[in-house]
Write a protein that holds these residues in place. Structure first.
Motif, PDB file in Angstrom:
ATOM      1  N   GLY A  15       0.712  -1.176   0.013  1.00  0.00           N
ATOM      2  CA  GLY A  15      -0.153  -0.132   0.057  1.00  0.00           C
ATOM      3  C   GLY A  15       0.790   1.177   0.105  1.00  0.00           C
ATOM      4  O   GLY A  15       0.416   2.412   0.511  1.00  0.00           O
ATOM      5  N   LYS A  16       1.866   1.311  -0.784  1.00  0.00           N
ATOM      6  CA  LYS A  16       2.880   2.334  -0.678  1.00  0.00           C
ATOM      7  C   LYS A  16       3.404   2.733  -2.005  1.00  0.00           C
ATOM      8  O   LYS A  16       3.250   1.874  -2.900  1.00  0.00           O
ATOM      9  N   ILE A  17       4.124   3.905  -2.187  1.00  0.00           N
ATOM     10  CA  ILE A  17       4.850   4.103  -3.388  1.00  0.00           C
ATOM     11  C   ILE A  17       6.027   4.010  -2.940  1.00  0.00           C
ATOM     12  O   ILE A  17       6.456   4.936  -1.720  1.00  0.00           O
ATOM     13  N   ASN A  49      -4.023   0.270  -3.749  1.00  0.00           N
ATOM     14  CA  ASN A  49      -3.526  -0.360  -4.920  1.00  0.00           C
ATOM     15  C   ASN A  49      -3.246   0.489  -5.906  1.00  0.00           C
ATOM     16  O   ASN A  49      -3.909   0.727  -6.982  1.00  0.00           O
ATOM     17  N   PRO A  50      -1.948   1.200  -5.822  1.00  0.00           N
ATOM     18  CA  PRO A  50      -1.679   2.184  -6.809  1.00  0.00           C
ATOM     19  C   PRO A  50      -1.092   1.513  -8.153  1.00  0.00           C
ATOM     20  O   PRO A  50      -0.046   1.281  -8.268  1.00  0.00           O
ATOM     21  N   PHE A  51      -2.021   0.944  -8.729  1.00  0.00           N
ATOM     22  CA  PHE A  51      -1.830   0.089  -9.816  1.00  0.00           C
ATOM     23  C   PHE A  51      -0.944   0.683 -11.052  1.00  0.00           C
ATOM     24  O   PHE A  51      -0.139   0.006 -11.598  1.00  0.00           O
ATOM     25  N   ARG A  52      -1.284   1.827 -11.172  1.00  0.00           N
ATOM     26  CA  ARG A  52      -0.409   2.485 -12.318  1.00  0.00           C
ATOM     27  C   ARG A  52      -0.200   4.109 -11.918  1.00  0.00           C
ATOM     28  O   ARG A  52      -0.978   4.618 -11.064  1.00  0.00           O
ATOM     29  N   GLY A  85      -4.531   7.871   3.568  1.00  0.00           N
ATOM     30  CA  GLY A  85      -5.663   7.337   4.293  1.00  0.00           C
ATOM     31  C   GLY A  85      -6.147   6.181   4.246  1.00  0.00           C
ATOM     32  O   GLY A  85      -7.201   5.826   4.848  1.00  0.00           O
ATOM     33  N   TRP A  86      -5.958   5.297   3.311  1.00  0.00           N
ATOM     34  CA  TRP A  86      -6.694   4.006   3.175  1.00  0.00           C
ATOM     35  C   TRP A  86      -5.996   3.164   4.175  1.00  0.00           C
ATOM     36  O   TRP A  86      -4.810   3.246   4.457  1.00  0.00           O
ATOM     37  N   SER A 196       3.657  -0.211  -4.766  1.00  0.00           N
ATOM     38  CA  SER A 196       3.525  -1.748  -3.975  1.00  0.00           C
ATOM     39  C   SER A 196       2.031  -1.691  -3.534  1.00  0.00           C
ATOM     40  O   SER A 196       1.532  -0.981  -2.837  1.00  0.00           O
ATOM     41  N   PRO A 197       1.311  -2.766  -4.181  1.00  0.00           N
ATOM     42  CA  PRO A 197      -0.263  -2.769  -3.648  1.00  0.00           C
ATOM     43  C   PRO A 197      -0.291  -2.889  -2.236  1.00  0.00           C
ATOM     44  O   PRO A 197       0.646  -3.560  -1.625  1.00  0.00           O
ATOM     45  N   GLY A 198      -1.463  -2.646  -1.695  1.00  0.00           N
ATOM     46  CA  GLY A 198      -1.836  -2.850  -0.285  1.00  0.00           C
ATOM     47  C   GLY A 198      -2.098  -4.104  -0.023  1.00  0.00           C
ATOM     48  O   GLY A 198      -2.384  -4.458   1.040  1.00  0.00           O
ATOM     49  N   ARG A 199      -2.451  -5.147  -0.855  1.00  0.00           N
ATOM     50  CA  ARG A 199      -2.703  -6.318  -0.830  1.00  0.00           C
ATOM     51  C   ARG A 199      -2.285  -7.454  -1.637  1.00  0.00           C
ATOM     52  O   ARG A 199      -1.990  -6.879  -2.731  1.00  0.00           O
TER      53      ARG A 199
END
Length: 199
Positions: A15-17, A49-52, A85-86, A196-199
């Protein structure tokens, strides 16, 4: 589930950049570099999920597409050390109870609900000059599940899409209260963030 989900843990990369150099080393001006109990690679946090995402070549600002879980898709303006905040928030709304609550979560630059789409894909800010002038400086983004691409104007209020049926620029999220966590100064940005996605 845990009252402190992994996207809110600064010792976990989900869940990070992330921001590293090409050789894998960590820039010393990353916001959490050298802090005990923190992963130095983290550049921004509190994402699902910062997918792109893409980096605007004019000002090096990352524009992050964060895929939501239940109600909203977000486009976020990247800020070093920023907490989005997620899962306490999703889009403009409270999403899950968190303890501690975020100190000062960043509002999305733009969001839309599931009536519009449900898998945001952040694209580039167009800076080439090869296409007509109305495209210059616009952020392009799409929704994978709904099969559309739109563009928006970045301004002081966030991102204003040029598309029918999309929501208005976001209003501030409701306050959650005050956390006991300390804040970290936000240094200047350099290097290459990664998602980096959160799950």
């Amino acid at each position: 589930f845990s009252l402190i989900p992994l996207p809110r843990e600064l010792n976990d990369l989900r869940g990070k950049i992330l921001r590293t150099r090409r050789d894998g080393s960590i820039p010393t001006d990353n916001p959490f570099f050298g802090l005990p109990g923190h992963r130095g690679e983290i550049w921004a946090w509190g994402l699902r999920n910062p997918f792109r995402f893409s980096i605007d070549p004019a000002d090096s600002i990352p524009w992050i597409g964060d895929v939501g879980e239940g109600s909203y898709e977000e486009i976020d303006r990247g800020v070093a050390g920023g907490d989005y905040g997620w899962p306490c928030f999703e889009g403009p709304a409270l999403f899950r109870t968190c303890n501690p609550v975020p100190d000062d979560p960043l509002d999305p630059a733009y969001y839309y609900d599931r009536s519009v789409g449900n898998t945001v894909i952040a694209g580039p800010v167009y800076r080439s000059g090869s296409f007509p002038p109305e495209y210059e400086g616009k952020l392009f983004f799409g929704d994978y599940a709904s099969g559309w691409i739109r563009r928006g104007t970045i301004d002081a209020h966030g991102l204003r899409p040029r598309a029918p049926g999309s929501t208005a620029p976001p209003t501030p999220r409701p306050p959650l209260g005050t956390s006991q966590a300390s804040t970290t100064p936000l240094p200047s940005r350099h290097g290459h963030p990664t998602a980096s996605p959160g799950r």
